[in-house]
Design a protein around this motif. Structure first.
Motif, PDB file in Angstrom:
ATOM      1  N   UNK A   1     -40.003   1.982 -14.477  1.00  0.00           N
ATOM      2  CA  UNK A   1     -39.514   1.745 -13.111  1.00  0.00           C
ATOM      3  C   UNK A   1     -39.499   3.077 -12.368  1.00  0.00           C
ATOM      4  N   UNK A   2     -39.581   3.013 -11.052  1.00  0.00           N
ATOM      5  CA  UNK A   2     -39.316   4.206 -10.234  1.00  0.00           C
ATOM      6  C   UNK A   2     -38.348   3.802  -9.135  1.00  0.00           C
ATOM      7  N   UNK A   3     -37.238   4.531  -9.051  1.00  0.00           N
ATOM      8  CA  UNK A   3     -36.291   4.327  -7.959  1.00  0.00           C
ATOM      9  C   UNK A   3     -36.666   5.264  -6.830  1.00  0.00           C
ATOM     10  N   UNK A   4     -36.720   4.754  -5.622  1.00  0.00           N
ATOM     11  CA  UNK A   4     -37.082   5.566  -4.454  1.00  0.00           C
ATOM     12  C   UNK A   4     -35.849   5.702  -3.548  1.00  0.00           C
ATOM     13  N   UNK A   5     -35.439   6.967  -3.339  1.00  0.00           N
ATOM     14  CA  UNK A   5     -34.339   7.296  -2.420  1.00  0.00           C
ATOM     15  C   UNK A   5     -33.004   6.658  -2.771  1.00  0.00           C
TER      16      UNK A   5
END
Ligand code: ADP
Ligand code: DAR
Length: 358
Positions: A218-222
């Protein structure tokens, strides 16, 4: 909006001075002399001391209590940030080593709980910041939208089992958000410490989550940081989780993103507790006996590990399941940090079995 948004540095400092029971690192290290020497300084991103200390002054029960307003704050406000960093990461000097993820084809660890009796799930994450942007107190809505756009372009280049899709929070139903949060995939806007630091300004614009198709990357953005790269799966196979994350980091480092770093501090993040490797490796593990032991915290401290609840920091455990992870992220390499966590988890498993008479 943060409650203390309109308070200046003097008014904020007055609050933390009045909080006699505060045990935060901000309270411990922001002396009147350092306050006087830093209160009128301004960083290259126009960050102020008030931006850095607002959360810890409005929340005296903070553990750390200070954030960097932007990457340059680690230079401009070093007089207060450096002692906080040394204290949190248990180092006497700030000379973070060059990144070293080890050789993932020759790891000496795999599944920490092959029986599956204790470890529910395993997660390893790092944080990254875009080099040319500030952190929440100085970010604009336009900044967040631009960072999100640049990030999504680079995520589209991921290959193999890292390929997936980006889901912006804008337009995501509350039900979907609740479902993803309950499954430990998605972040939310419930952390009062982060709120006071400006972490939810313009929410939810510019925020989102990238999922690999198998939902193990996963990538969390901001969220709190510009970016969080996360590898996770059910069970205790730390070797697989760590290897997947290292593969993703190496692909993203050549995808066109430039990450904020400082020689003696490694990768820069919003909170000084996450600097350096920025790596937190955790297991959700069933330890009802050890957790009930009055010496539990001392046991964890001795191993440089930290216990959290299972729905994120500042939450409670559920059914005797705790989030156990490495505490130190700076002053050691990535492979050393994950080995420190591994040794800690192995000691926790051994102790829980002893207390259970197994
Ligand atoms: P971080 O700062 O590493 O993002 P948090 O404590 O804020 O960690 O947790 C973020 C989210 O990750 C929460 O939803 C939490 O439940 C989830 N999480 C953390 N560790 C694990 C784990 N080992 N297994 C499953 N979910 C996890
Ligand atoms: N809640 C703040 C930050 C602690 C470290 N955790 C982060 N950065 N998520 C505190 O000072 O307690």
């Amino acid at each position: 909006m943060a409650q203390g948004q309109n308070l200046n540095a003097d008014q904020l400092f007055e609050k933390i001075n009045a909080a006699k029971d505060s045990k935060s690192l901000l309270k411990k290290h922001l002396t009147p002399e350092i306050f006087a020497a830093t209160k009128d300084k301004v960083s290259k991103f126009k960050g102020t001391l008030a931006d850095c200390i607002r959360s810890g002054c409005m929340n005296p029960d903070s553990g750390v209590g200070i954030y960097a307003s932007d990457p340059d704050a680690y230079t401009t406000f070093a007089a207060v940030l450096d002692p906080v960093i040394k204290d949190y990461h248990n180092v006497t000097e700030l000379n973070h080593p060059k990144p070293d993820f080890g050789d993932t084809s020759k790891l000496d660890f795999g599944d920490l709980d092959p029986s599956g009796d204790m470890i529910v799930s395993t997660r390893v994450r790092v944080g990254r910041s875009h080099a040319s942007y500030g952190f929440p107190p100085v970010l604009t809505l336009e900044d967040r939208v631009e960072m999100e756009k640049n990030t999504v372009k680079c995520l589209a280049k991921l290959t193999g089992d890292l390929k997936g899709e980006y889901c912006p929070l804008t337009g995501m139903t509350k039900e979907k958000q609740a479902e993803l949060t309950a499954d430990h995939f998605l972040f939310n806007d419930s952390d009062r410490f982060l709120r006071e630091a400006g972490g939810y300004n313009d929410w939810p614009t510019g925020r989102g989550i990238y999922f690999a198709t198998n939902k193990k990357f996963l990538v969390w953005v901001n969220e709190e940081d510009h970016l969080r790269f996360i590898s996770m799966q059910m069970g205790g196979n730390l070797g697989e989780v760590y290897t997947r994350l290292v593969k993703a980091i190496k692909e993203l480092e050549t995808s066109g993103l430039e990450f904020a770093k400082k020689d003696n501090l490694g990768y820069l993040t919003f909170c000084p507790s996450n600097l350096g490797t920025t790596l937190r490796a955790s297991v959700h593990i069933k330890i009802p006996k050890l957790a009930a032991d009055p010496e539990f915290k001392k046991f964890c401290d001795g191993l440089h590990i930290q216990a959290r609840g299972i729905h994120g920091e500042h939450t409670e455990s559920v059914g005797g399941v705790y989030d156990i992870s490495n505490k130190r992220r700076l002053g050691l390499t990535e492979i050393e940090a994950v080995q420190e966590m591994r040794r800690g988890v192995e000691a926790v498993i051994k102790r829980e079995k002893e207390l259970s008479g197994k």
